[in-house]
Design an enzyme around this catalytic site. Structure first.
Site, PDB file in Angstrom:
ATOM      1  N   SER A 126       0.821  -1.211   0.000  1.00 31.37           N
ATOM      2  CA  SER A 126       0.000   0.000   0.000  1.00 31.37           C
ATOM      3  C   SER A 126       0.851   1.255   0.000  1.00 31.37           C
ATOM      4  CB  SER A 126      -0.909   0.006   1.238  1.00 31.37           C
ATOM      5  OG  SER A 126      -1.736  -1.136   1.276  1.00 31.37           O
TER       6      SER A 126
ATOM      7  N   SER B 189      -3.481  -4.079  -2.983  1.00 37.60           N
ATOM      8  CA  SER B 189      -2.870  -2.781  -2.696  1.00 37.60           C
ATOM      9  C   SER B 189      -3.909  -1.815  -2.139  1.00 37.60           C
ATOM     10  CB  SER B 189      -2.239  -2.174  -3.958  1.00 37.60           C
ATOM     11  OG  SER B 189      -3.231  -1.809  -4.905  1.00 37.60           O
TER      12      SER B 189
ATOM     13  N   ASP C 202      -4.280   2.119  -2.112  1.00 39.42           N
ATOM     14  CA  ASP C 202      -3.686   3.303  -2.729  1.00 39.42           C
ATOM     15  C   ASP C 202      -4.574   4.513  -2.430  1.00 39.42           C
ATOM     16  OD1 ASP C 202      -1.915   1.408  -4.033  1.00 39.42           O
ATOM     17  OD2 ASP C 202      -3.576   1.027  -5.406  1.00 39.42           O
TER      18      ASP C 202
END
Length: 351
Positions: A225, A263, A265
């Site tokens: 991340s 992830s 983001d």
């Protein structure tokens, strides 16, 4: 070789000049503080606080916009930012399992301000990445008191990067990640504006530096991340701050991010311009706020992409090697760093 920032290693592609220090605190009023915890063989974590101004944020709120590219993460306070377009607390970055303690620290900080004696609800803003590859993340660190220390440590001017604060135990592209920052000066018409960004890098992909691929010896690392906090002194509406936050992902993509299923983001942008600050008097009713027009905003977008890319790369070039504890595997772990000599050679080559 002593760790260095990207610009110290060679020429990079840039259309906009950085601010005086090339850090987020080039934006007047912004303050940053870290608490870094490196203890024994298992603790490699910390917290980073970003303050849009040094006053009572609950009373003098600032407009803000949040953008999410892939939402595999925990960003406390996100729905109220999206609904109201403002933030009313410091922003804390830390590790995944410390988000609750960060909220409590922010609650204590804000409610202790004179004038907030009757506050019974507030929207603490906390971002996180998972540092369990180097840190015993199940341990209750940072504590609430340590989070408060990060807020109390917030200052303007120069700031530390690399394996500090919320970036103490993070990993990016299989290399040591961390905290990175950058800024840009933008002239629009007769007005000069400053924007800056701070990142907590902890993600994967195929690393690219100034558009060139960098081979990492470790196995391809996709997940992870990143949290990006952008600030500007430009008078912008929360709608256009959301658009500015979205441009941070342009810089993220330039570094070769995988943007994988696993992830998280996140990008948050806020304006420090006093003319758009949401003071108690202005919140009582109708008020006219200045706003840079849509037709004039594109240079800010382009500068934000540049600054985000450079901040991420600074998080890598300034990081130091670290041995810690891999909490998922239950054993020691060592993460190496980006080779500055290799980067210097890359940047010295002409196509």
């Amino acid at each position: 070789m002593q760790r260095q920032r990207l610009r110290e290693l060679g020429a990079i592609g840039s259309h906009y000049a950085p601010g005086p220090l090339n850090v987020i605190t080039d934006v007047a009023g912004v303050k940053v503080g870290h608490i870094t915890l490196i203890e024994g063989e298992r603790t490699r974590t910390g917290a980073t606080a970003i303050l849009p101004h040094g006053g009572n944020l609950f009373q003098d709120k600032v407009p803000a916009g949040l953008a999410v590219l892939n939402g595999y993460g925990k960003f406390a306070g996100s729905t109220q930012i999206m609904e109201l377009g403002e933030i009313e607390t410091p922003i804390l970055l830390t590790n995944t399992l410390a988000v609750g303690r960060a909220i409590e620290a922010i609650n204590r900080h804000i409610m202790a301000f004179p004038g907030n004696e009757r506050v019974v609800s507030l929207n603490a803003v906390v971002g996180e990445t998972n540092d369990s590859r180097l840190n015993d993340i199940r341990a209750p660190r940072p504590s609430v008191e340590e989070m408060l220390a990060a807020i109390d440590a917030a200052r303007s001017g120069p700031m530390a990067e690399g394996a500090v604060g919320a970036g103490t135990g993070t990993v990016a592209f299989g290399l040591k990640g961390g905290i990175g920052t950058s800024s840009r000066r933008v002239t629009i018409g007769k007005h000069d504006f400053m924007l800056g960004i701070l990142v907590q890098s902890n993600y994967g992909g195929h690393l690219r530096i100034d558009g060139r691929p960098y081979a990492v010896d470790s196995a391809h690392d996709r997940n992870g991340s990143i949290v990006m906090i952008a600030a500007t002194d430009t008078p912008l509406s929360d709608r256009n701050l959301t658009r500015l936050a979205e441009r941070c992902f342009g810089g993220l993509a330039r570094t070769g991010a995988a943007l994988s299923n696993g992830s998280g983001d996140y990008a948050l942008a806020f304006s420090t311009a006093e003319a758009v600050r949401r003071t108690p008097e202005r919140r009582k009713g109708l008020h006219a706020y200045p706003d840079l027009s849509n037709d004039a905003i594109s240079p800010l977008f382009e500068a934000m992409i540049e600054a985000a890319e450079e901040a991420i790369l600074n998080s890598l070039t300034m990081a130091t090697p670290m041995t810690g504890f891999n909490a998922a595997k239950g054993k020691p772990s060592t993460i190496d760093v980006l080779s500055l000599e290799a980067v210097r050679k890359m940047l010295s080559k002409t196509d």
